[in-house]
Design a protein around this motif. Structure first.
Motif, PDB file in Angstrom:
ATOM      1  N   UNK B 119     120.092  15.849  -1.738  1.00 21.75           N
ATOM      2  CA  UNK B 119     120.202  14.432  -1.393  1.00 21.75           C
ATOM      3  C   UNK B 119     119.778  13.616  -2.608  1.00 21.75           C
ATOM      4  N   UNK B 121     120.785  10.441  -5.029  1.00 20.90           N
ATOM      5  CA  UNK B 121     121.536   9.254  -5.436  1.00 20.90           C
ATOM      6  C   UNK B 121     122.585   8.794  -4.461  1.00 20.90           C
ATOM      7  N   UNK B 122     122.670   9.391  -3.306  1.00 23.06           N
ATOM      8  CA  UNK B 122     123.703   9.003  -2.345  1.00 23.06           C
ATOM      9  C   UNK B 122     123.226   9.318  -0.936  1.00 23.06           C
ATOM     10  N   UNK B 123     123.016   8.272  -0.168  1.00 27.38           N
ATOM     11  CA  UNK B 123     122.550   8.463   1.202  1.00 27.38           C
ATOM     12  C   UNK B 123     123.581   9.213   2.052  1.00 27.38           C
ATOM     13  N   UNK B 124     124.852   8.965   1.768  1.00 22.02           N
ATOM     14  CA  UNK B 124     125.919   9.557   2.576  1.00 22.02           C
ATOM     15  C   UNK B 124     125.879  11.083   2.553  1.00 22.02           C
ATOM     16  N   UNK B 126     123.482  12.963   2.995  1.00 17.05           N
ATOM     17  CA  UNK B 126     122.663  13.425   4.126  1.00 17.05           C
ATOM     18  C   UNK B 126     123.518  13.515   5.396  1.00 17.05           C
ATOM     19  N   UNK B 127     124.268  12.440   5.641  1.00 17.64           N
ATOM     20  CA  UNK B 127     125.087  12.424   6.854  1.00 17.64           C
ATOM     21  C   UNK B 127     126.232  13.438   6.744  1.00 17.64           C
ATOM     22  N   UNK B 145     115.241  16.605  -0.846  1.00 22.49           N
ATOM     23  CA  UNK B 145     115.189  15.144  -0.948  1.00 22.49           C
ATOM     24  C   UNK B 145     114.734  14.767  -2.352  1.00 22.49           C
ATOM     25  N   UNK B 148     114.248   8.273  -5.352  1.00 26.85           N
ATOM     26  CA  UNK B 148     115.045   7.333  -6.146  1.00 26.85           C
ATOM     27  C   UNK B 148     114.212   6.803  -7.311  1.00 26.85           C
ATOM     28  N   UNK B 334     123.501   7.863 -10.418  1.00 28.48           N
ATOM     29  CA  UNK B 334     123.408   7.034  -9.214  1.00 28.48           C
ATOM     30  C   UNK B 334     122.024   7.101  -8.581  1.00 28.48           C
ATOM     31  N   UNK B 366     129.190   3.274  -1.674  1.00 29.37           N
ATOM     32  CA  UNK B 366     128.210   2.190  -1.745  1.00 29.37           C
ATOM     33  C   UNK B 366     127.156   2.448  -2.808  1.00 29.37           C
ATOM     34  N   UNK B 367     126.865   3.707  -3.036  1.00 30.30           N
ATOM     35  CA  UNK B 367     125.868   4.070  -4.026  1.00 30.30           C
ATOM     36  C   UNK B 367     126.237   3.481  -5.386  1.00 30.30           C
ATOM     37  N   UNK B 368     127.494   3.585  -5.751  1.00 24.91           N
ATOM     38  CA  UNK B 368     127.990   2.982  -6.980  1.00 24.91           C
ATOM     39  C   UNK B 368     128.210   1.481  -6.801  1.00 24.91           C
TER      40      UNK B 368
END
Lengths: 382, 424
Positions: B119, B121-124, B126-127, B145, B148, B334, B366-368
Motif C-alpha cells: 500500500x 502512494x495509492x489508497x485504491x 488497498x481496496x 502499509x 506517506x 506518488x 486520484x493519487x496523481x
C-alpha cells in the motif's frame, strides 16, 4: 434543536470565533472527516473543529478551479471555505488518511497557506501493538509536541487523561442517542439527530455532551410523535462527504426510519471508552487499534469486509440497507460491491444511489427510497 | 502509418516479458507459487528471493489497454456493480478476471497464492486487493502499509514501521507460501544486481539532458522503466537489458540522433517538454504521434518515477537489505507530498532545459491527479514556463478524445513558438 440547526448550517463558523474570543490566546484546530485524536487538541486547551465541506449553503466560485470535474465535492468546497476567509480563525488543519483526495489536499493546503500549521494524520493500517501501535504512538507524540508548541501549553499526562475522560463522556452520550434512536426512531428522527451530531463539529465536547443530554431528555416529551409504518434501514457510505439535510429528510418522508448510519463517523470512531488510567498515549493507541469503527478507509485484516454492516443490521433490527455514497468517492464506491455481496449472501435487501453535498433535487431519491421501503414492508418475510 | 520500428532493447524486453508470462501460465503445473503485487513499492527482490513469481495487475491492465481489450473488461466490471466513478485499472483487472484472466500472451494467468498488498502512494491499492481477496476466496493477504512522505522526508519511525512489517508480516507469509526460509544473503545478491541496473537506468534517463535528446523520456521512458519497475528488478536479465539499452542510447548520443519513435527516428527536435502524470494506454501510439509529428520530445517525466526515484540518488543497498527496501517504498513518486512533487518538477524543467511542460491528468488516478491544477499554476509562476493541461484516462477508451487533445497540443505548441518569437 434550533441551536443545533444553526450551528450545523453556519458556514462562517461563528461559534468557533466566539469561543476563541472568550479567552485570551485561544486557538482552534480544524480537521477533515474521520478520525483524529481530538483529545490531544483538547488537552492543549484548543478547540477541535470538524470541517465537513460547505454543504448546500456555499456557492463554489474559486474551489472549482482547483479540481478536475471527476473529483468529489468536499475538497472543492473546503478550499472555497478557506479562500473566502471563512476558515481564517483556524490555527491549524489536520488531514486524516481517508483517501488520496484528502491526502493530496493536505499538500495543497500547505502550499496555499505556507504559514499555517498543516499535518497529515497517517493512521496505521497494521493493527499489531508492536508494529502499527508503535508507529501510531510515535505519530501521536509528534502531534502532542506540535499542539504544545502551537498552544504554548505543555500537554502532561494528567491533562490528557482528563481530556480522554471528556471525550469518553461525549462518545457515551452519542452511543446513548444512537441506541435511543434505534429503539424509537419516531421519537429521535434522523433529521434531528443529524443536526445534533453536526453541532459537535464546532462545539467544545463538554457543551456538545450537554446539548445531546438535553435533547435525549426533551425529545420524548413531544407527545405528537407516534410510531408509523416505516421500514427500518441502515444508511452506509457517508463517512466523509456529508449529505445535505434535505436528503436525510427525504429518506424519512419516503418511509424510512434510519436506525444506524455512518454520518460524522469521527465523533464516534472509537467504539469503546479509552482507558483513563496508565499511559494516556498508550490508551489512545490501544483504542485506535482495537476499538475503531469499521469504514471503507480502514483495512480489514480478517477479510470479512461486510461483517460490520451485517452486525449493524442485526443489532438495530434493520430490514434493509441504503448505500448512499458521494459521487466520485473512491473508498465508498470501491467498498460497495463487497458490502453488497455480503448483504446478498445474508439475504438483506439493499438499494444504492449517489449524492453530492450540494444535491438539491430529491425527487428521484425519494422515489427510489420510497419504492425500497414499500418493497420491504410489502414483500419481506416478516 | 508505416511498419512499427523496434529497438533491439525493446525486442529484448518483449522476450523477457513473454518468457515471464509463459512461466506464469505454467507456474502451478510446475509447482511454482505466484504472488500478486503492485508496481510502486514492490518488493520484487524479496519475492524473487523466495523463488516466487510476481504478477502485477497494473501491468496487466495497461497491457489490456494497449491491446484494446480494456473497454470490454471495464464494461464487464461495471456490469457486476463496479461504479463508473472509480479507478479503471481496478475495473479492467476485475473484468479481465471475470472473463477468464487471460494474460497478454493469450494464456490464462494463474490464481495468486498470496496477495502482497504493498500500500504505497495509492489508497485504491488497498481496496483493489480487498476486492481480489473477495474474488479469489481463501487466498492469504500480506499487507504492507507504507506511510506517506507528507513532509518530503523519510522519518526514522516510518522506516522502522515498514521494516517491522516486513519482519512480522511479509517475510513470514512469504516463507509460508514458498515453503522456504528467508535467505538474507540471497536477497543481498539480488539487491546488488538491482543497484547495477538502476545506475544504467538513471544514465539513460539523464541522457535527455543533451540536445537533441536521444530518448523520449515519457513515451519511450515507459519502456525503459519496464524491467526495473516490474518482475525483473534484482535479476541478471534486468542488468543485461539496461546494459544493452545504455549502449543503444550511447550510440544515438554519439551520432547526435534523437529518439526512435514507432515510425522510425524522430525528426528535428523543436520542443523539449517535461511531463507530469501517467500516459493514456488505449491510444498510446496515437497520443505519442501527436507530439513527435510536431517535433516535441519529452525530456523528463514523473510517471517514470512511480516505481522509484532513482535519479535523486536512491540505490538499493545490499548492506542494509530491509531498510533499503523500506526507503525504496517510502520514496516512490506518488508517496511524496505535493510540495515535494512541485519542487521535483521545477528542478526537471530547469535541469532538462525544458521549453514547456504537460500535465496529463488521468481520471482514474486520484493519487496523481488531485492537486495537478494547482501544480500547473505553481510551476508556471515559479519557472515562467507555460504548461499544458490535458485530461484523459489510463485504460478507459471512453475518456480519450483524440481531436480535442490534438487541438490543444497544436495550440499549445503554437503558443510556445509565439513566446519564442517574442523572446527573440
Amino acid at each position: 434543536m434550533q441551536r443545533a440547526q444553526n450551528l450545523s448550517e453556519d458556514i462562517d463558523f461563528a461559534a468557533v470565533t466566539e469561543w476563541k474570543a472568550r479567552g485570551v490566546g485561544r486557538k482552534a484546530i480544524g480537521h477533515m472527516p474521520t478520525y483524529v485524536p481530538r483529545e490531544l487538541i483538547h488537552a492543549a486547551g484548543m478547540l477541535a473543529v470538524g470541517i465537513t465541506g460547505g454543504g448546500d449553503k456555499l456557492e463554489i466560485i474559486r474551489g472549482d478551479a482547483y479540481f478536475q470535474s471527476y473529483i468529489c465535492r468536499i475538497p472543492r468546497s473546503t478550499i472555497e471555505l478557506a479562500l473566502s476567509h471563512r476558515l481564517d480563525m483556524l490555527d491549524g488543519m489536520l488531514f486524516p488518511s481517508i483517501c488520496d483526495v484528502i491526502r493530496n489536499l493536505s499538500g495543497m493546503w500547505s502550499m496555499i497557506f505556507p504559514d499555517r500549521y498543516v499535518h497529515y494524520v497517517d493512521v496505521p493500517q497494521n493493527f499489531d501493538t508492536e508494529v502499527g501501535g508503535r508507529f501510531w504512538r510515535r505519530e501521536l507524540e509528534t502531534l502532542r509536541h506540535d499542539f504544545a508548541q502551537l498552544s504554548g501549553v505543555a500537554i502532561d499526562d494528567e491533562a490528557l487523561r482528563a481530556s480522554i475522560a471528556v471525550y469518553n463522556e461525549n462518545r457515551h452520550v452519542i452511543r446513548d442517542l444512537y441506541r435511543a434512536r434505534s429503539e424509537r426512531p419516531w421519537i429521535f428522527p434522523m433529521s434531528e439527530v443529524y443536526y445534533l451530531l453536526r453541532a459537535g463539529n464546532v462545539l467544545p465536547p463538554e457543551e456538545h455532551t450537554s446539548l445531546l443530554r438535553e435533547y435525549l431528555a426533551l425529545a420524548p416529551l413531544e407527545t405528537s410523535r407516534r410510531d408509523q409504518d416505516r421500514s427500518r434501514v441502515v444508511l452506509a457510505g457517508m463517512f466523509c462527504e456529508q449529505p445535505p439535510h434535505g436528503l436525510v429528510m427525504t429518506l424519512e418522508r419516503a418511509g424510512c426510519y434510519v436506525v444506524n448510519d455512518d454520518f460524522l463517523l469521527g465523533l464516534r470512531w472509537l467504539q469503546d471508552d479509552v482507558a483513563t488510567t496508565g499511559d494516556p498515549l498508550d490508551a489512545l493507541v490501544d483504542a485506535y487499534l482495537n476499538h475503531s469503527a469499521m469504514s471503507a478507509s480502514r483495512y480489514a485484516p480478517d477479510g470479512d469486509r461486510g461483517r460490520w454492516l451485517i452486525d449493524s443490521v442485526e443489532r438495530n433490527r434493520a430490514e434493509g440497507v441504503i448505500f448512499a455514497a458521494a459521487s466520485f468517492c473512491d473508498p465508498a464506491l470501491l467498498d460497495q460491491p463487497m458490502l453488497v455481496a455480503a448483504l446478498d449472501r445474508s439475504g438483506i435487501p439493499h438499494t444504492e444511489f449517489k449524492f453530492a453535498e450540494d444535491t438539491g433535487q430529491f425527487a428521484v431519491i425519494r422515489e427510489q427510497a420510497g419504492t425500497f421501503s414499500d418493497s420491504i414492508r410489502l414483500w419481506s418475510e416478516a | 502509418m508505416s511498419a512499427i520500428r523496434k529497438e533491439d532493447s525493446m525486442l529484448l524486453q518483449k522476450q523477457m516479458i513473454s518468457d515471464h508470462y509463459d512461466r506464469l501460465a505454467s507456474a502451478h503445473d510446475e509447482g511454482q507459487k505466484v504472488v500478486y503485487t503492485f508496481v510502486p513499492g514492490n518488493l520484487n527482490e524479496l519475492v524473487r528471493s523466495f523463488g516466487l513469481l510476481p504478477v502485477l495487475p497494473e501491468i496487466n491492465a495497461l497491457q489490456s489497454g494497449l491491446r484494446k481489450k480494456s473497454g470490454e473488461y471495464i464494461a464487464e466490471a461495471e456490469k457486476h456493480g463496479h461504479s463508473e466513478d472509480v479507478c479503471t485499472y481496478v475495473k479492467c483487472d476485475i473484468g479481465m478476471l471475470k472473463k477468464g484472466n487471460i494474460g497478454p500472451t493469450g494464456r490464462q494467468l494463474p490464481k495468486p497464492d498470496l496477495l502482497l498488498l504493498s500500500y504505497t502512494g495509492c489508497f485504491t491499492f488497498l481496496k483493489w486487493f480487498e476486492l481480489l481477496r473477495e474474488e479469489y476466496g481463501d487466498v492469504p493477504v500480506a499487507m504492507l502499509h507504507v506511510p506517506y512522505q507528507a513532509n518530503g522526508r523519510i522519518e526514522p519511525h516510518q522506516r522502522d514501521y515498514v521494516v517491522q512489517q516486513m519482519r512480522t508480516e511479509i517475510i513470514p507469509k512469504l516463507e509460508q507460501v514458498s515453503g522456504r526460509k528467508f535467505d538474507e544473503d540471497r536477497l543481498r545478491d539480488m539487491l546488488r544486481l538491482s543497484a547495477a541496473a538502476e545506475d544504467d537506468l538513471v544514465w539513460t534517463l539523464e541522457s535527455a539532458k543533451k540536445t537533441p535528446s536521444p530518448i523520449d523520456a515519457y513515451f519511450g521512458g515507459v519502456h525503459y522503466i519496464g524491467p526495473i519497475f516490474s518482475a525483473f528488478r534484482g535479476m541478471q536479465s534486468a542488468v543485461d537489458y539496461y546494459t544493452a539499452l545504455r549502449a543503444e542510447v550511447q550510440e544515438r548520443l554519439d551520432n547526435g540522433q534523437g529518439p526512435v519513435t514507432p515510425e522510425g527516428p524522430m525528426g528535428k527536435e523543436k520542443y523539449r517538454l517535461v511531463v507530469e502524470g501517467p500516459p493514456n494506454w488505449t491510444s498510446f501510439r496515437e497520443f505519442w504521434k501527436m507530439f513527435y509529428d510536431e517535433g516535441a520530445v519529452f525530456v523528463s517525466s514523473t510517471y517514470t518515477k512511480v516505481g522509484g526515484l532513482y535519479d535523486r540518488g536512491f540505490r538499493h543497498d545490499p548492506d542494509h537489505p530491509l531498510e533499503t527496501l523500506a526507503d525504496y517504498c517510502l520514496g516512490c513518486y506518488t508517496n511524496l507530498g505535493l510540495p515535494t512533487r512541485v519542487d521535483l518538477l521545477e528542478q526537471y524543467i530547469a535541469d532538462y532545459n525544458a521549453d514547456g511542460f504537460l500535465v496529463n491528468s488521468v481520471k482514474s488516478c486520484n493519487s496523481f491527479s488531485v492537486g495537478q491544477l494547482m501544480m500547473l499554476r505553481q510551476l508556471e509562476t515559479r519557472t515562467g514556463v507555460p504548461g499544458l493541461f490535458i485530461e484523459n484516462d489510463l485504460v478507459d477508451p471512453r475518456y480519450f478524445s483524440a481531436a480535442n487533445i490534438k487541438n490543444r497540443i497544436e495550440s499549445y505548441l503554437q503558443m510556445l513558438d509565439q513566446k519564442r518569437g517574442v523572446a527573440a
